[in-house]
Design a protein around this motif. Structure first.
Motif, PDB file in Angstrom:
ATOM      1  N   GLU A   1      29.003  38.410  44.906  1.00 33.81           N
ATOM      2  CA  GLU A   1      29.794  39.612  45.641  1.00 33.81           C
ATOM      3  C   GLU A   1      29.758  39.094  47.082  1.00 33.81           C
ATOM      4  O   GLU A   1      28.691  39.327  47.932  1.00 33.81           O
ATOM      5  N   TYR A   2      30.686  38.528  47.620  1.00 34.76           N
ATOM      6  CA  TYR A   2      30.816  37.809  49.022  1.00 34.76           C
ATOM      7  C   TYR A   2      31.688  38.521  49.884  1.00 34.76           C
ATOM      8  O   TYR A   2      32.990  38.919  49.419  1.00 34.76           O
ATOM      9  N   ILE A   3      31.505  38.744  51.171  1.00 38.29           N
ATOM     10  CA  ILE A   3      32.805  39.040  52.136  1.00 38.29           C
ATOM     11  C   ILE A   3      32.729  37.865  52.890  1.00 38.29           C
ATOM     12  O   ILE A   3      31.737  37.162  53.645  1.00 38.29           O
ATOM     13  N   VAL A   4      33.752  37.125  53.203  1.00 32.98           N
ATOM     14  CA  VAL A   4      34.153  35.904  53.962  1.00 32.98           C
ATOM     15  C   VAL A   4      35.017  36.293  55.204  1.00 32.98           C
ATOM     16  O   VAL A   4      36.239  36.636  54.943  1.00 32.98           O
TER      17      VAL A   4
ATOM     18  N   PHE B   1      39.826  39.624  56.752  1.00 29.59           N
ATOM     19  CA  PHE B   1      38.564  39.101  55.895  1.00 29.59           C
ATOM     20  C   PHE B   1      38.918  39.226  54.539  1.00 29.59           C
ATOM     21  O   PHE B   1      39.744  39.795  53.915  1.00 29.59           O
ATOM     22  N   TYR B   2      37.952  38.531  53.544  1.00 30.49           N
ATOM     23  CA  TYR B   2      38.262  38.356  52.172  1.00 30.49           C
ATOM     24  C   TYR B   2      37.158  38.958  51.355  1.00 30.49           C
ATOM     25  O   TYR B   2      35.948  38.742  51.599  1.00 30.49           O
ATOM     26  N   GLU B   3      37.174  39.467  50.232  1.00 30.21           N
ATOM     27  CA  GLU B   3      36.243  40.046  49.380  1.00 30.21           C
ATOM     28  C   GLU B   3      36.364  39.182  48.080  1.00 30.21           C
ATOM     29  O   GLU B   3      37.511  39.166  47.437  1.00 30.21           O
TER      30      GLU B   3
ATOM     31  N   ALA C   1      40.234  39.605  47.118  1.00 25.45           N
ATOM     32  CA  ALA C   1      41.454  40.474  47.688  1.00 25.45           C
ATOM     33  C   ALA C   1      40.824  40.348  49.249  1.00 25.45           C
ATOM     34  O   ALA C   1      40.119  39.636  49.747  1.00 25.45           O
ATOM     35  N   HIS C   2      41.960  40.973  50.074  1.00 26.67           N
ATOM     36  CA  HIS C   2      41.738  40.755  51.319  1.00 26.67           C
ATOM     37  C   HIS C   2      41.933  42.178  52.372  1.00 26.67           C
ATOM     38  O   HIS C   2      42.491  43.164  51.698  1.00 26.67           O
TER      39      HIS C   2
ATOM     40  N   PRO D   1      42.567  43.098  42.897  1.00 24.58           N
ATOM     41  CA  PRO D   1      42.638  41.684  43.592  1.00 24.58           C
ATOM     42  C   PRO D   1      44.204  41.293  43.833  1.00 24.58           C
ATOM     43  O   PRO D   1      45.068  41.780  43.240  1.00 24.58           O
ATOM     44  N   GLU D   2      44.354  40.589  44.944  1.00 19.30           N
ATOM     45  CA  GLU D   2      45.862  40.191  45.148  1.00 19.30           C
ATOM     46  C   GLU D   2      45.556  38.546  44.555  1.00 19.30           C
ATOM     47  O   GLU D   2      46.820  38.025  44.377  1.00 19.30           O
ATOM     48  N   PHE D   3      44.565  37.966  44.363  1.00 21.74           N
ATOM     49  CA  PHE D   3      44.634  36.466  43.811  1.00 21.74           C
ATOM     50  C   PHE D   3      43.600  36.731  42.919  1.00 21.74           C
ATOM     51  O   PHE D   3      42.317  36.852  42.881  1.00 21.74           O
ATOM     52  N   LYS D   4      43.711  35.497  41.778  1.00 27.56           N
ATOM     53  CA  LYS D   4      42.892  35.100  40.862  1.00 27.56           C
ATOM     54  C   LYS D   4      42.281  33.561  41.220  1.00 27.56           C
ATOM     55  O   LYS D   4      43.197  32.846  41.398  1.00 27.56           O
ATOM     56  N   VAL D   5      41.115  33.439  40.823  1.00 26.27           N
ATOM     57  CA  VAL D   5      40.456  32.282  41.018  1.00 26.27           C
ATOM     58  C   VAL D   5      39.764  31.808  39.662  1.00 26.27           C
ATOM     59  O   VAL D   5      38.828  32.359  39.119  1.00 26.27           O
TER      60      VAL D   5
END
Length: 312
Positions: free
Chosen positions: A153-156, A170-172, A196-197, A218-222
């Motif tokens: 669980e990061y905030i970038v 920023f991104y979650e 997500a951002h 989320p807005e993106f899947k990795v």
């Protein structure tokens, strides 16, 4: 009752047999012994804590966000920090290495910068530096409790977030542990993340708990998909175990939008090489990273996602 001197003598032989019902001599002696033991233990703990803090400061003194350094510096690659296509090269040292390092090279093999990671118990530094040693973004735990969870669980966030003319995004990033198989697989291994951002005009601070709904919309899947592959290495600092053979998961990474269409945004492929003698002939990871769609996710975030497996 025993005289105090006798009490001390007898206590050295068998403390439970002491009789201090008529006086406090033996009780005081036992208390004095416990006090000395406590003082020694407390001193050892204090020394360990001070040494840990000093060691952490020494190792990380140049590895932290400093917005003042970036104030008058134009962000490279037109604000993307990284090129659209690049290679990640794991770096190992011959003997002692406290920091995980992964270098970044562009298509012309020019050194762009490096990712770094330092973990000391519950303290972490994970970020990106350009080739001149300037830190441009870092990942931080989403909360205090996040550092104790088995998932990421990061905030970038950029180090220059909120400065005039600089992005506030920023991104979650949240790992989907129950959807993964990498911890019990030989083939069809997988890792899954939601991304997500948000926006902020200053550094996002860590709290006790992640914000409500962190990583659930989320807005993106990795996705990382792969299988275990055999590896072989040498060693010049000693003898190798198991004839230098081993296994490591060989991953491919795909980033898509989180909607039903799942539009591809970026991809990366991992492979392994045996390092040179100055890296003790260890098995080293390499990644080829390619941006497929511009404009939705910055290159620097693509690079961060690709380097996760080598850093974590």
């Amino acid at each position: 009752s025993l005289p105090c001197i006798d009490c001390i003598a007898v206590s050295a032989m068998d403390e439970p047999l002491l009789d201090d019902s008529d006086g406090n001599c033996c009780a005081s002696f036992r208390c004095h012994r416990r006090s000395r033991s406590c003082n020694g233990c407390c001193g050892l703990v204090s020394f360990f804590c001070l040494f840990t803090v000093a060691f952490w400061i020494g190792v990380t003194r140049n590895l932290h966000c400093d917005p003042d350094i970036l104030r008058n510096i134009d962000p490279p690659y037109e604000g993307q920090l990284l090129p659209a296509n690049f290679t990640l090269v794991e770096r190992k040292y011959l003997l002692i290495q406290f920091t995980k390092l992964v270098d970044v090279y562009d298509a012309e093999r020019r050194h762009v910068g490096y990712f770094y990671d330092i973990n000391l118990f519950i303290i972490m530094r994970f970020g990106f530096s350009d080739a001149k040693g300037r830190i441009w973004f870092e990942a931080r735990y989403a909360s205090f409790l996040s550092r104790f969870k088995p998932i990421i669980e990061y905030i970038v966030q950029r180090c220059d977030a909120g400065a005039p003319g600089r992005p506030e995004v920023f991104y979650e990033l949240r790992e989907l542990w129950w959807s993964e198989s990498y911890w019990h697989c030989l083939v069809n291994c997988s890792r899954r993340f939601n991304l997500a951002h948000g926006t902020a005009d200053a550094e996002v601070r860590e709290h006790l708990l992640p914000r409500w709904g962190f990583g659930t919309n989320p807005e993106f899947k990795v996705s990382f998909d792969g299988w275990l592959v055999p590896t072989i290495r040498g060693q010049i600092t000693g003898t190798v175990d198991a004839l230098g053979t081993g296994v490591r998961p060989d991953w491919s990474m795909h980033i898509t939008t989180a909607d039903a269409n799942g539009e591809p945004l970026a991809a990366a492929q991992q492979h392994f090489v045996v390092g040179p003698p100055d890296q003790d002939m260890r098995v080293l990871s390499r990644w080829k990273v390619v941006t497929l769609r511009e404009g939705l996710l910055p290159h620097w975030m693509v690079g961060f996602l690709a380097v996760l497996d080598d850093i974590e």
